[in-house]
Design a protein around this motif. Structure first.
Motif, PDB file in Angstrom:
ATOM      1  N   GLY A 230       0.780  -1.232   0.000  1.00  0.00           N
ATOM      2  CA  GLY A 230       0.000   0.000   0.000  1.00  0.00           C
ATOM      3  C   GLY A 230       0.811   1.281   0.000  1.00  0.00           C
ATOM      4  N   SER A 231       2.119   1.185  -0.137  1.00  0.00           N
ATOM      5  CA  SER A 231       2.953   2.388  -0.140  1.00  0.00           C
ATOM      6  C   SER A 231       2.665   3.243  -1.375  1.00  0.00           C
ATOM      7  CB  SER A 231       4.434   2.015  -0.101  1.00  0.00           C
ATOM      8  OG  SER A 231       4.830   1.456  -1.343  1.00  0.00           O
ATOM      9  N   ARG A 232       3.070   4.497  -1.323  1.00  0.00           N
ATOM     10  CA  ARG A 232       2.831   5.408  -2.441  1.00  0.00           C
ATOM     11  C   ARG A 232       3.460   4.884  -3.729  1.00  0.00           C
ATOM     12  NH1 ARG A 232       5.872   8.402  -5.070  1.00  0.00           N
ATOM     13  NH2 ARG A 232       7.550   8.319  -3.564  1.00  0.00           N
ATOM     14  N   VAL A 233       4.725   4.473  -3.667  1.00  0.00           N
ATOM     15  CA  VAL A 233       5.411   4.024  -4.883  1.00  0.00           C
ATOM     16  C   VAL A 233       4.774   2.739  -5.426  1.00  0.00           C
ATOM     17  CG1 VAL A 233       7.256   2.730  -3.704  1.00  0.00           C
ATOM     18  CG2 VAL A 233       7.659   3.678  -5.985  1.00  0.00           C
ATOM     19  N   ALA A 234       4.412   1.831  -4.538  1.00  0.00           N
ATOM     20  CA  ALA A 234       3.752   0.598  -4.986  1.00  0.00           C
ATOM     21  C   ALA A 234       2.399   0.911  -5.614  1.00  0.00           C
ATOM     22  CB  ALA A 234       3.594  -0.370  -3.822  1.00  0.00           C
ATOM     23  N   THR A 235       1.641   1.796  -4.989  1.00  0.00           N
ATOM     24  CA  THR A 235       0.326   2.159  -5.507  1.00  0.00           C
ATOM     25  C   THR A 235       0.431   2.780  -6.900  1.00  0.00           C
ATOM     26  OG1 THR A 235      -0.531   2.443  -3.272  1.00  0.00           O
ATOM     27  CG2 THR A 235      -1.743   3.535  -5.037  1.00  0.00           C
ATOM     28  N   GLU A 236       1.433   3.638  -7.108  1.00  0.00           N
ATOM     29  CA  GLU A 236       1.618   4.245  -8.426  1.00  0.00           C
ATOM     30  C   GLU A 236       1.963   3.196  -9.476  1.00  0.00           C
ATOM     31  OE1 GLU A 236       4.528   7.318  -7.878  1.00  0.00           O
ATOM     32  OE2 GLU A 236       3.134   8.576  -6.733  1.00  0.00           O
ATOM     33  N   LEU A 237       2.839   2.264  -9.137  1.00  0.00           N
ATOM     34  CA  LEU A 237       3.209   1.214 -10.092  1.00  0.00           C
ATOM     35  C   LEU A 237       2.052   0.258 -10.347  1.00  0.00           C
ATOM     36  CD1 LEU A 237       6.841   0.609  -8.858  1.00  0.00           C
ATOM     37  CD2 LEU A 237       6.186   1.381 -11.164  1.00  0.00           C
ATOM     38  N   ILE A 238       1.290  -0.065  -9.317  1.00  0.00           N
ATOM     39  CA  ILE A 238       0.130  -0.944  -9.485  1.00  0.00           C
ATOM     40  C   ILE A 238      -0.918  -0.266 -10.376  1.00  0.00           C
ATOM     41  CG2 ILE A 238      -1.801  -2.038  -8.282  1.00  0.00           C
ATOM     42  CD1 ILE A 238       0.292  -2.407  -5.915  1.00  0.00           C
ATOM     43  N   SER A 239      -1.112   1.034 -10.207  1.00  0.00           N
ATOM     44  CA  SER A 239      -2.041   1.771 -11.078  1.00  0.00           C
ATOM     45  C   SER A 239      -1.585   1.699 -12.527  1.00  0.00           C
ATOM     46  CB  SER A 239      -2.153   3.231 -10.631  1.00  0.00           C
ATOM     47  OG  SER A 239      -2.791   3.307  -9.377  1.00  0.00           O
ATOM     48  N   ALA A 240      -0.288   1.835 -12.762  1.00  0.00           N
ATOM     49  CA  ALA A 240       0.244   1.720 -14.123  1.00  0.00           C
ATOM     50  C   ALA A 240       0.055   0.298 -14.654  1.00  0.00           C
ATOM     51  CB  ALA A 240       1.722   2.111 -14.141  1.00  0.00           C
ATOM     52  N   THR A 241       0.239  -0.692 -13.786  1.00  0.00           N
ATOM     53  CA  THR A 241       0.023  -2.085 -14.167  1.00  0.00           C
ATOM     54  C   THR A 241      -1.406  -2.290 -14.643  1.00  0.00           C
ATOM     55  OG1 THR A 241       1.570  -2.777 -12.443  1.00  0.00           O
ATOM     56  CG2 THR A 241       0.138  -4.487 -13.355  1.00  0.00           C
ATOM     57  N   LEU A 242      -2.362  -1.830 -13.838  1.00  0.00           N
ATOM     58  CA  LEU A 242      -3.772  -2.014 -14.171  1.00  0.00           C
ATOM     59  C   LEU A 242      -4.153  -1.248 -15.439  1.00  0.00           C
ATOM     60  CD1 LEU A 242      -5.286  -1.960 -10.583  1.00  0.00           C
ATOM     61  CD2 LEU A 242      -4.778  -3.943 -12.030  1.00  0.00           C
ATOM     62  N   ALA A 243      -3.571  -0.065 -15.642  1.00  0.00           N
ATOM     63  CA  ALA A 243      -3.839   0.687 -16.868  1.00  0.00           C
ATOM     64  C   ALA A 243      -3.323  -0.079 -18.091  1.00  0.00           C
ATOM     65  CB  ALA A 243      -3.192   2.070 -16.785  1.00  0.00           C
ATOM     66  N   ASP A 244      -2.137  -0.681 -17.961  1.00  0.00           N
ATOM     67  CA  ASP A 244      -1.580  -1.479 -19.050  1.00  0.00           C
ATOM     68  C   ASP A 244      -2.482  -2.678 -19.348  1.00  0.00           C
ATOM     69  OD1 ASP A 244       0.830  -2.199 -20.821  1.00  0.00           O
ATOM     70  OD2 ASP A 244       0.602  -4.002 -19.593  1.00  0.00           O
ATOM     71  N   LEU A 245      -2.914  -3.366 -18.300  1.00  0.00           N
ATOM     72  CA  LEU A 245      -3.794  -4.526 -18.486  1.00  0.00           C
ATOM     73  C   LEU A 245      -5.135  -4.115 -19.076  1.00  0.00           C
ATOM     74  CD1 LEU A 245      -2.989  -6.483 -15.210  1.00  0.00           C
ATOM     75  CD2 LEU A 245      -2.297  -7.084 -17.539  1.00  0.00           C
ATOM     76  N   SER A 246      -5.635  -2.947 -18.692  1.00  0.00           N
ATOM     77  CA  SER A 246      -6.895  -2.446 -19.237  1.00  0.00           C
ATOM     78  C   SER A 246      -6.786  -2.205 -20.739  1.00  0.00           C
ATOM     79  CB  SER A 246      -7.286  -1.155 -18.518  1.00  0.00           C
ATOM     80  OG  SER A 246      -8.491  -0.648 -19.057  1.00  0.00           O
ATOM     81  N   LYS A 247      -5.662  -1.661 -21.186  1.00  0.00           N
ATOM     82  CA  LYS A 247      -5.450  -1.451 -22.624  1.00  0.00           C
ATOM     83  C   LYS A 247      -5.426  -2.778 -23.371  1.00  0.00           C
ATOM     84  CE  LYS A 247      -2.762   2.774 -22.193  1.00  0.00           C
ATOM     85  NZ  LYS A 247      -1.423   3.361 -22.278  1.00  0.00           N
ATOM     86  N   ARG A 248      -4.859  -3.787 -22.736  1.00  0.00           N
ATOM     87  CA  ARG A 248      -4.719  -5.091 -23.390  1.00  0.00           C
ATOM     88  C   ARG A 248      -6.011  -5.901 -23.384  1.00  0.00           C
ATOM     89  NH1 ARG A 248       1.122  -6.924 -23.266  1.00  0.00           N
ATOM     90  NH2 ARG A 248       2.282  -5.194 -22.389  1.00  0.00           N
ATOM     91  N   TYR A 249      -6.750  -5.833 -22.252  1.00  0.00           N
ATOM     92  CA  TYR A 249      -7.905  -6.716 -22.068  1.00  0.00           C
ATOM     93  C   TYR A 249      -9.238  -5.983 -21.952  1.00  0.00           C
ATOM     94  CZ  TYR A 249      -4.339 -10.216 -21.064  1.00  0.00           C
ATOM     95  OH  TYR A 249      -3.259 -11.055 -21.147  1.00  0.00           O
ATOM     96  N   GLY A 250      -9.191  -4.671 -21.738  1.00  0.00           N
ATOM     97  CA  GLY A 250     -10.423  -3.914 -21.523  1.00  0.00           C
ATOM     98  C   GLY A 250     -10.813  -3.905 -20.054  1.00  0.00           C
ATOM     99  N   GLY A 251     -11.869  -3.210 -19.753  1.00  0.00           N
ATOM    100  CA  GLY A 251     -12.367  -3.143 -18.379  1.00  0.00           C
ATOM    101  C   GLY A 251     -11.354  -2.536 -17.425  1.00  0.00           C
ATOM    102  N   ASP A 252     -11.339  -3.055 -16.205  1.00  0.00           N
ATOM    103  CA  ASP A 252     -10.444  -2.557 -15.165  1.00  0.00           C
ATOM    104  C   ASP A 252      -9.038  -3.142 -15.263  1.00  0.00           C
ATOM    105  OD1 ASP A 252     -12.466  -0.998 -14.060  1.00  0.00           O
ATOM    106  OD2 ASP A 252     -13.124  -2.591 -12.711  1.00  0.00           O
ATOM    107  N   GLY A 253      -8.833  -4.064 -16.183  1.00  0.00           N
ATOM    108  CA  GLY A 253      -7.517  -4.664 -16.369  1.00  0.00           C
ATOM    109  C   GLY A 253      -7.332  -5.952 -15.605  1.00  0.00           C
ATOM    110  N   ASP A 254      -7.638  -5.929 -14.304  1.00  0.00           N
ATOM    111  CA  ASP A 254      -7.522  -7.131 -13.474  1.00  0.00           C
ATOM    112  C   ASP A 254      -8.406  -6.934 -12.261  1.00  0.00           C
ATOM    113  OD1 ASP A 254      -6.886  -9.374 -11.986  1.00  0.00           O
ATOM    114  OD2 ASP A 254      -4.742  -8.979 -11.907  1.00  0.00           O
TER     115      ASP A 254
END
Length: 155
Positions: A12-36
């Motif tokens: 839940g740290s700031r840096v982890a949260t920012e990277l996880i948000s980028a992860t989900l955005a990447d997955l959303s582009k690939r799969y649609g929806g919320d990503g995961d």
């Protein structure tokens, strides 16, 4: 010369949260929806039942990856949220994160590690296969989805 540093970090740290948000955005582009939509509780990544790592390249956050104990078998780790920022791809960051996660899971007594990925992530599939992962029966949140690919390996 590029300096790579991998640090155990709170999910839940700031840096982890920012990277996880980028992860989900990447997955959303690939799969649609919320990503995961896999259910995740941040405490699942707290040692000794898990771990979450952030990779820094020349002191800049470059990627992340974590593991948690598989709910149905405490000898199995589940790999989650492996992501490398596009600016840092091609530097071996993903492989180093994978190695760090596997080592931490092994040290915590896990005997194997499993993960879910999908057909829209061919580079991830190639990374896992190169690292010795093999296809296993689907097991997780996306079990039964046509695009899911589940992989595992002994630690």
């Amino acid at each position: 010369m590029t300096e790579l540093d991998i640090r155990l970090t709170r999910y839940g740290s700031r840096v982890a949260t920012e990277l996880i948000s980028a992860t989900l955005a990447d997955l959303s582009k690939r799969y649609g929806g919320d990503g995961d939509t896999t259910p995740i509780q941040p405490g699942e990544f707290d040692p000794p039942l898990g771990g979450f790592f952030v990779a820094y390249v020349d002191h800049a956050p470059a990627g992340c990856c974590g593991w948690r104990t598989f709910a149905e078998d405490e000898t199995t780790a589940e790999l989650k949220r492996l992501y490398v920022d596009p600016a840092f791809r091609g530097l071996g960051v993903a492989q180093q994160l994978l190695t760090a996660v596997e080592g931490a899971a092994r040290e915590a007594g896990r005997e194997r590690i499993w993960l879910e990925t999908g057909t829209a992530q061919p580079e991830a599939i190639a990374l896992y296969q190169k690292a010795g992962y093999s296809l296993i029966p689907d097991f997780g949140h996306y079990k039964g989805y046509p695009s899911v690919r589940s992989f595992g390996r002994e630690l």
